[in-house]
Design an enzyme around this catalytic site. Structure first.
Site, PDB file in Angstrom:
ATOM      1  N   GLN A   1      63.309 -36.995 -41.383  1.00 16.71           N
ATOM      2  CA  GLN A   1      63.581 -38.410 -41.640  1.00 16.71           C
ATOM      3  C   GLN A   1      62.492 -39.048 -42.506  1.00 16.71           C
ATOM      4  O   GLN A   1      61.420 -38.477 -42.690  1.00 16.71           O
ATOM      5  CB  GLN A   1      63.651 -39.168 -40.309  1.00 16.71           C
TER       6      GLN A   1
ATOM      7  N   HIS B   1      58.209 -49.441 -23.649  1.00 18.19           N
ATOM      8  CA  HIS B   1      57.490 -48.316 -23.045  1.00 18.19           C
ATOM      9  C   HIS B   1      57.205 -48.541 -21.555  1.00 18.19           C
ATOM     10  O   HIS B   1      57.260 -47.600 -20.760  1.00 18.19           O
ATOM     11  CB  HIS B   1      56.210 -48.033 -23.843  1.00 18.19           C
TER      12      HIS B   1
ATOM     13  N   ASP C   1      55.473 -41.629 -31.050  1.00 18.26           N
ATOM     14  CA  ASP C   1      54.476 -42.679 -31.307  1.00 18.26           C
ATOM     15  C   ASP C   1      53.427 -42.734 -30.198  1.00 18.26           C
ATOM     16  O   ASP C   1      52.360 -43.309 -30.376  1.00 18.26           O
ATOM     17  CB  ASP C   1      55.162 -44.052 -31.477  1.00 18.26           C
TER      18      ASP C   1
ATOM     19  N   GLU D   1      57.846 -33.537 -29.208  1.00 22.45           N
ATOM     20  CA  GLU D   1      58.331 -34.338 -30.337  1.00 22.45           C
ATOM     21  C   GLU D   1      58.748 -33.390 -31.459  1.00 22.45           C
ATOM     22  O   GLU D   1      57.997 -32.492 -31.833  1.00 22.45           O
ATOM     23  CB  GLU D   1      57.216 -35.296 -30.801  1.00 22.45           C
TER      24      GLU D   1
ATOM     25  N   ASP E   1      62.766 -40.301 -24.697  1.00 21.32           N
ATOM     26  CA  ASP E   1      62.344 -41.429 -25.543  1.00 21.32           C
ATOM     27  C   ASP E   1      62.742 -41.105 -26.981  1.00 21.32           C
ATOM     28  O   ASP E   1      61.899 -40.806 -27.825  1.00 21.32           O
ATOM     29  CB  ASP E   1      60.828 -41.608 -25.396  1.00 21.32           C
ATOM     30  N   SER E   2      64.033 -41.174 -27.229  1.00 25.23           N
ATOM     31  CA  SER E   2      64.531 -40.717 -28.531  1.00 25.23           C
ATOM     32  C   SER E   2      64.670 -41.877 -29.500  1.00 25.23           C
ATOM     33  O   SER E   2      64.604 -43.040 -29.118  1.00 25.23           O
ATOM     34  CB  SER E   2      65.900 -40.073 -28.342  1.00 25.23           C
TER      35      SER E   2
ATOM     36  N   ASP F   1      67.502 -43.423 -32.435  1.00 28.25           N
ATOM     37  CA  ASP F   1      68.936 -43.701 -32.284  1.00 28.25           C
ATOM     38  C   ASP F   1      69.754 -42.412 -32.444  1.00 28.25           C
ATOM     39  O   ASP F   1      69.297 -41.462 -33.085  1.00 28.25           O
ATOM     40  CB  ASP F   1      69.362 -44.736 -33.331  1.00 28.25           C
TER      41      ASP F   1
HETATM   42  N1  SPD Z   1      67.112 -48.916 -32.709  1.00 30.83           N
HETATM   43  C1  SPD Z   1      65.873 -48.625 -32.094  1.00 30.83           C
HETATM   44  C2  SPD Z   1      65.927 -47.569 -31.064  1.00 30.83           C
HETATM   45  C3  SPD Z   1      64.574 -47.052 -30.771  1.00 30.83           C
HETATM   46  C4  SPD Z   1      64.492 -46.225 -29.582  1.00 30.83           C
HETATM   47  N2  SPD Z   1      63.305 -45.424 -29.472  1.00 30.83           N
HETATM   48  C5  SPD Z   1      62.097 -45.978 -29.830  1.00 30.83           C
HETATM   49  C6  SPD Z   1      60.970 -45.036 -29.606  1.00 30.83           C
HETATM   50  C7  SPD Z   1      59.762 -45.711 -29.126  1.00 30.83           C
HETATM   51  N3  SPD Z   1      58.848 -44.819 -28.515  1.00 30.83           N
END
Ligand code: SPD
Length: 291
Positions: A33, A64, A88, A108, A157-158, A160
């Site tokens: 990405q 978080h 992150d 990750e 913690d993905s 979209d």
């Molecule tokens: N459209 C935003 C969706 C974000 C979801 N994950 C964010 C990751 C933060 N650690």
């Protein structure tokens, strides 16, 4: 006159978000990405993947805290946590606030996210070097499939469900997550917005409901995701996010959260009628709450 620069996230053909930017401080394309970090006027530094806001310094703590502390204060003694995604570092930071944690593995897929945040987003990446943290760069789906270790809590913690995160919303992945969780294990997952992604929420909850004894969805509000109203799914082999919540532990906790508390925890599971009615077949009942 100097041209004002705006970041724009387009939600659909008639709605989007605009944030005024001071400058772009990181911009690179990985195998997965486009990863950018901006300095903004209103939200501090802001991380985006393929033009979608992932985290801003102003409000990342809300997401978080809610993805991590809901399962961690429900589980009686969480020692081992698995984070899938979370590049992150914000979820890792919150997990490691719990003294009971002996080990937190973060898997990750995109090394560029970790590198960008390590270099420019210390607010979230501050615990990468913590000895209890193990950072693995790998495909979370593959990791879960081949994993021989077990965990008390898994946190998905993905980003979209487009691009590299798409397989994280799949039934086979959750079968593998079920298998790597200990008795009473809990998994929470980022579950998009009820206003923009309701069909996707139904699919995820139906997947979880087939496998886990307890399935719930909980909501919170933030400032930078579509509609500002966002959800997490909750699934457990046995623990109820109401009955098993340790309220005293939350009240006595050594860290003063900016958003999460024991009332927010329980209130987040109170659903508006449109969600309650359409999701009833996938959700476990919650004990009645007396006000
Ligand atoms: N459209 C935003 C969706 C974000 C979801 N994950 C964010 C990751 C933060 N650690």
């Amino acid at each position: 006159m100097q041209k004002t620069e705006w970041f724009e996230e387009i939600y659909n053909d008639s709605v989007g978000l605009k944030i005024k930017i001071k400058n772009k401080i990181f911009s690179q394309k990985s195998d997965f990405q486009q990863v950018d970090i901006y300095e903004t006027f209103s939200h501090g530094k802001m991380l985006t993947h393929d033009g979608l806001v992932m985290a801003t310094e102003k409000d990342e703590h809300i997401y978080h805290e809610m993805i991590a502390h809901v399962p961690l204060f429900t589980h009686p003694n969480p020692k081992k946590v698995l984070i899938i995604g979370g590049g992150d570092g914000g979820t890792l930071r919150e997990v490691l606030r719990h003294e009971s944690i002996e080990k937190c593995v973060m898997v990750e897929i995109d090394p560029l996210v970790v590198k960008a945040c390590e270099e420019h987003l210390n607010q979230t990446s501050c615990e990468f070097k913590n000895p209890k943290a193990q950072i693995i760069i790998d495909d979370g789906v593959k990791f879960a499939k081949n994993c021989k270790e077990t965990f008390d809590v898994a946190i998905i913690d993905s980003s979209d469900p487009i691009g590299p995160a798409t397989p994280l919303f799949n039934e086979n992945f959750y079968k593998d997550i079920f298998n790597l969780l200990n008795t009473d294990g809990i998994v929470t997952s980022q579950c998009e917005s009820p206003y923009y992604h309701f069909e996707m929420q139904k699919v995820l909850l139906s997947i979880l409901n087939k496998k886990f004894k307890k399935t719930h969805i909980y909501n919170y509000s933030n400032q930078s995701y579509p509609s500002g109203y966002w959800s997490f799914s909750y699934a457990s082999k046995g623990l109820c996010p109401f009955k098993d919540l340790n309220i005293q532990k939350v009240k006595k906790f050594s860290f003063n959260f900016k958003y999460y508390n024991e009332d927010i925890h329980r209130g987040a599971f109170m659903l508006p009628n449109f969600m309650r009615e359409s999701l009833v077949e996938f959700l476990s009942p919650l004990p009645e709450v007396k006000f």
